[in-house]
Design an enzyme around this catalytic site. Structure first.
Site, PDB file in Angstrom:
ATOM      1  N   HIS A 243       9.657  -1.391  -2.404  1.00 55.91           N
ATOM      2  CA  HIS A 243       8.269  -0.866  -1.124  1.00 55.91           C
ATOM      3  C   HIS A 243       9.028   0.213  -0.627  1.00 55.91           C
ATOM      4  O   HIS A 243       9.842   0.756  -0.462  1.00 55.91           O
ATOM      5  CB  HIS A 243       8.227  -2.115  -0.711  1.00 55.91           C
ATOM      6  CG  HIS A 243       7.738  -3.062  -1.120  1.00 55.91           C
ATOM      7  ND1 HIS A 243       7.832  -4.174  -0.385  1.00 55.91           N
ATOM      8  CD2 HIS A 243       7.122  -3.893  -2.089  1.00 55.91           C
ATOM      9  CE1 HIS A 243       7.477  -5.422  -0.828  1.00 55.91           C
ATOM     10  NE2 HIS A 243       7.044  -4.898  -1.953  1.00 55.91           N
ATOM     11  N   GLU A 281       4.544  -2.379  -7.314  1.00 55.67           N
ATOM     12  CA  GLU A 281       3.078  -2.932  -6.259  1.00 55.67           C
ATOM     13  C   GLU A 281       2.314  -2.534  -5.602  1.00 55.67           C
ATOM     14  O   GLU A 281       1.792  -3.182  -4.809  1.00 55.67           O
ATOM     15  CB  GLU A 281       2.849  -4.552  -6.359  1.00 55.67           C
ATOM     16  CG  GLU A 281       3.737  -5.257  -5.854  1.00 55.67           C
ATOM     17  CD  GLU A 281       4.652  -4.979  -4.368  1.00 55.67           C
ATOM     18  OE1 GLU A 281       3.828  -4.396  -4.009  1.00 55.67           O
ATOM     19  OE2 GLU A 281       5.871  -5.964  -3.857  1.00 55.67           O
TER      20      GLU A 281
END
Length: 328
Positions: A243, A281
């Site tokens: 992230h 993601e």
């Protein structure tokens, strides 16, 4: 290539190079390290080289030219260690000695700091209904440092320190640009709880990205096998996920993304050679981040639904990263 330039090394020394039309001299902190003459595509070394001198020749070449794929050379009394560790190989056609970019950037002793996960034995555990390797203790302090010759600045990664970094983390998360995609705005107390939870989670490492030692970005590196992403693709034991957020406006822009994202992926691949893929993601509508990632070798595997967002599964393989490696 300029007639002369210098490269700072993470250990504090400086590599410099002077060369003319055919000759080259490398110096380490001003002391001669290697001399060579160009003969076609091959460097003829004037004396038996050390491993350090061969490493320096490769670094000087690859840092100065991101398109260079190999350094070919001829030398007497090649040190066995250079072949044994994979720094030097032989060309498959002519048998020439060479150092390949693909191999060089995988030899991470100069860039990777602290203990590596690679040294941790493979022992399995069950947690959250998933079978996964027991993870090494999380690192502390600086874990990666490299001078980016393209930027002319240091890019480094260190582990997050809650007391040192809480206020900047809070400021970054509450900025409208970051809030749009992270949706983690809150108070100092809420963000302290967030970071303490991450610190207690053995599958997640929180990192601060720095340029010339100034913090500008926050990253979470996680083991995908134990993460919520695991059910959505065929996850391997040592896949790592990331992230990412850039908190400081002054460090935005495609050239900065290329530097820090490449450094982040490089660090994770150096940390454990068993890691064959890096995944992410981002929200499926985050076109800017997805575009940056695709430009740097990630591919969009698919879209899928998390409970809180529609996500794009972005994947980078070890093979692709090092074959297309733009590190300099």
């Amino acid at each position: 290539m300029t007639p002369s330039f210098s490269l700072p090394l993470p250990d504090g020394r400086k590599l410099s190079a002077d060369h003319g039309t055919q000759g080259l001299t490398l110096l380490l902190d001003g002391q001669p390290l290697l001399s060579a003459q160009r003969e076609g595509e091959c460097w003829q070394l004037s004396s038996a080289p050390t491993v350090e001198a061969l490493w320096a020749l490769a670094y000087w070449t690859f840092a100065g030219d991101a398109q260079s794929e190999r350094v070919q050379f001829a030398a007497a009394n090649l040190p066995a260690e250079a072949l044994e560790k994979g720094l030097v190989s032989r060309d498959e056609v002519g048998g020439r000695l060479q150092i390949e970019r693909t191999a060089f950037w995988q030899l991470g002793d100069a860039w990777h700091k602290g203990a590596a996960s690679a040294n941790y034995p493979q022992v399995y555990r069950m947690s959250g209904g998933r079978r996964h390797p027991l993870r090494a203790p999380k690192p502390q302090g600086e874990v990666y440092r490299r001078f980016d010759a393209r930027l002319g600045q240091w890019i480094s990664l260190r582990t997050l320190d809650i007391e040192l970094d809480l206020e900047r983390f809070n400021r970054w998360q509450n900025s409208p640009r970051v809030l749009e995609f992270w949706q983690e705005g809150g108070t100092l107390e809420q963000h302290r709880a967030y970071l303490e939870k991450a610190a207690a989670d053995p599958h997640t490492t929180t990192l601060i990205g720095c340029i010339d030692d100034q913090p500008f970005a926050y990253y979470e590196a996680y083991w995908a096998k134990e993460d919520r992403i695991a059910p959505f693709y065929e996850v391997d034991d040592y896949d790592r996920g990331i992230h990412m957020l850039v908190g400081e406006e002054s460090h935005r822009g495609p050239h900065k993304v290329e530097s820090w994202m490449t450094a982040l992926v490089h660090y994770l691949l150096l940390d454990d050679p068993r890691t064959q893929r890096i995944v992410a993601e981002p929200r499926a509508d985050n076109a800017k981040m997805i575009g940056h990632m695709q430009r740097l070798g990630f591919w969009r595997e698919k879209e899928f639904n998390f409970p809180h967002k529609r996500a794009a599964l972005m994947v980078q393989s070890r093979e692709t990263f090092f074959e297309r490696c733009g590190l300099c």
